[in-house]
Design a protein around this motif. Structure first.
Motif, PDB file in Angstrom:
ATOM      1  N   ALA A 279     -18.294 -14.500  -9.611  1.00 27.60           N
ATOM      2  CA  ALA A 279     -18.659 -14.866 -10.990  1.00 27.60           C
ATOM      3  C   ALA A 279     -17.932 -13.982 -12.004  1.00 27.60           C
ATOM      4  N   MET A 280     -17.615 -12.781 -11.597  1.00 29.42           N
ATOM      5  CA  MET A 280     -16.858 -11.856 -12.451  1.00 29.42           C
ATOM      6  C   MET A 280     -15.358 -12.142 -12.440  1.00 29.42           C
ATOM      7  N   ASN A 281     -14.929 -13.028 -11.548  1.00 27.03           N
ATOM      8  CA  ASN A 281     -13.508 -13.318 -11.327  1.00 27.03           C
ATOM      9  C   ASN A 281     -12.745 -12.101 -10.809  1.00 27.03           C
ATOM     10  N   ARG A 282     -13.418 -11.334  -9.965  1.00 32.93           N
ATOM     11  CA  ARG A 282     -12.743 -10.241  -9.267  1.00 32.93           C
ATOM     12  C   ARG A 282     -12.116 -10.829  -8.003  1.00 32.93           C
ATOM     13  N   ARG A 283     -10.878 -10.463  -7.704  1.00 29.67           N
ATOM     14  CA  ARG A 283     -10.122 -11.134  -6.645  1.00 29.67           C
ATOM     15  C   ARG A 283     -10.268 -10.456  -5.283  1.00 29.67           C
ATOM     16  N   TYR A 284     -11.499 -10.115  -4.918  1.00 27.44           N
ATOM     17  CA  TYR A 284     -11.771  -9.508  -3.615  1.00 27.44           C
ATOM     18  C   TYR A 284     -13.255  -9.682  -3.334  1.00 27.44           C
ATOM     19  N   ASN A 285     -13.649  -9.478  -2.094  1.00 28.24           N
ATOM     20  CA  ASN A 285     -15.066  -9.444  -1.741  1.00 28.24           C
ATOM     21  C   ASN A 285     -15.412  -8.054  -1.214  1.00 28.24           C
ATOM     22  N   ARG A 286     -16.646  -7.892  -0.813  1.00 31.35           N
ATOM     23  CA  ARG A 286     -17.111  -6.571  -0.381  1.00 31.35           C
ATOM     24  C   ARG A 286     -16.342  -6.066   0.832  1.00 31.35           C
TER      25      ARG A 286
END
Length: 450
Positions: A279-286
């Motif tokens: 939702a933040m448009n960050r291009r990675y996951n945890r």
């Protein structure tokens, strides 16, 4: 009789980039008869603004109000607003603040000489000039003095702007798209900083790992770091900020093998939950973030990894917030900056009004988040006990004790730990080896090794 120099006072809000911009503004104005002055004696007032959060924007407006009242008794003074809020609000500011004389943004600092000349030239009808000079694209850099803050650390911007468009962030709209400075320009400025006696250079960029992608030949950030590391002199190099998935193996390898580059990465995660990251448009996951952190820790001994987190992003559930808390512990993050979500104009998240988290819940989550950061910092610092660090002294002060006055030095290790130690001879800018004997939440205490 010698002419008295005009005085300029600049109130700087926000990030290191704003502080660096202020140093450049002071340098430019020094060519045109202005010198740095105190607030009570200035002829020209500038607030250099940050728009990351509403609180910072409100501080800027409050400062303009104070100066506006001063102008009633000193009508000759000029008042300007610069930085990200200026770039964002443009002409609206002239309407909002009738005592404001000049609005200039992040894109046209190097136009300041022409703007000052225009401002000081009387209008044909004798009326007061008011100028809004905002550019959609950055004006080309020009060579002027840079009046740096005194101390041992110097800011050195290597690029500006951001292409990532995280949904909560206004930076791409106020700082524009990524623009890198030429390698030779950066190296020459670094040489000058070293010649002026600074002992630490911090490279600045909204995303330093994207450095060079817009330049001819596409020199990489790793290449720039290696070239800076070759410069002669006894000094350190730091850099901020890194975007997680843009950190290359070459950068990690360069930091690992360099003599002058500090073992410290600032890598904002923002949330520990995958849905919120999307939702933040960050291009990675945890998992991807974790892999990057573990890769750095595996390859670089005693490295410090710090981060940023937002509490109460629109639609964040309690369970998703708890994922952020567990990430801080699981990833062994050494320290993190925190903030409650603040809606910013024109951003996608700022339009999610139906999903905003109530203020009291955001405050509660932020308090919990800060406690988690505090615990992580103490745990990280405890791992330093018994180790010996090279500390760059930043200040020395006298402190009362049972046996009289003690001389306490404060500085930072290469991996960015704040260290306090007693010394009779240490002075600002010295590199001193210190054995760590005690870990507190925000700092370490140790003994000088002689």
């Amino acid at each position: 009789m010698e002419k008295t120099a005009k005085k300029v006072y600049i109130e700087t809000l926000g990030c290191q980039m704003n502080k660096s911009d202020t140093e450049r503004i002071l340098g430019i104005l020094s060519h045109f008869g202005y010198e740095k002055g105190e607030e009570n004696e200035a002829d020209f007032f500038i607030v250099n603004t940050c728009s990351i959060r509403k609180l910072s924007e409100d501080k800027a407006y409050s400062k303009l109000g104070v100066w506006g009242k001063m102008k009633k008794n000193k009508p000759h003074i000029k008042i300007a607003i610069a930085g990200c809020v200026a770039q964002q609000e443009k002409e609206i500011l002239l309407k909002k603040f009738p005592y404001l004389d000049l609005v200039f943004g992040t894109h046209n600092i190097y136009e300041l000489p022409e703007l000052i000349k225009e401002l000081e030239t009387p209008a044909p009808d004798g009326s007061r000039k008011r100028i809004c000079a905002i550019r959609d694209k950055a004006v080309a850099e020009k060579e002027f003095n840079i009046i740096r803050s005194k101390g041992i650390n110097a800011w050195l911007p290597i690029m500006e702007g951001c292409n990532n468009f995280c949904t909560y962030c206004i930076v791409p709209y106020t700082r524009g798209r990524e623009r890198s400075r030429e390698v030779e320009t950066v190296l020459n400025e670094a040489k000058k900083i070293i010649s002026e006696g600074y002992k630490e250079i911090t490279l600045l960029g909204q995303n330093v790992d994207s450095y060079g992608k817009d330049l001819e030949g596409k020199p990489t950030f790793a290449y720039l770091l290696s070239e800076l590391d070759k410069l002669e002199g006894n000094f350190r190099i730091r850099f901020t900020t890194s975007y997680p998935t843009d950190i290359t193996d070459d950068v990690i390898e360069t930091v690992k093998n360099a003599d002058k580059i500090c073992e410290c990465f600032h890598i904002p995660m923002q949330s520990g939950n995958d849905r919120v990251l999307k939702a933040m448009n960050r291009r990675y996951n945890r998992v991807q973030y974790s892999e990057i952190v573990n890769k750095i820790r595996t390859q670089i001994k005693d490295v410090t990894i710090t981060s940023d987190f937002i509490a109460g992003f629109p639609s964040e559930s309690e369970e998703e917030f708890n994922d952020t808390l567990s990430a801080i512990e699981e990833l062994r993050l050494d320290y993190s900056n925190t903030a409650a979500y603040s809606p910013r104009p024109n951003t996608p998240a700022g339009k999610m009004t139906d999903k905003f988290i109530p203020s009291d819940i955001k405050k509660r989550r932020l308090a919990i988040l800060n406690n988690a950061v505090k615990a992580a910092s103490k745990k990280s610092n405890e791992l330093s006990v018994g180790k010996t660090y090279e500390v760059l002294v930043e200040k020395v002060k006298e402190q009362d004790s049972k046996n009289g006055l003690k001389r306490i030095a404060e500085g930072r290790s290469r991996n960015n730990k704040v260290v306090h130690f007693e010394s009779q001879t240490a002075k600002d800018g010295d590199f001193i080896n210190v054995k760590i004997k005690e870990a507190l939440v925000w700092c370490l205490k140790g003994d000088e090794i002689k």
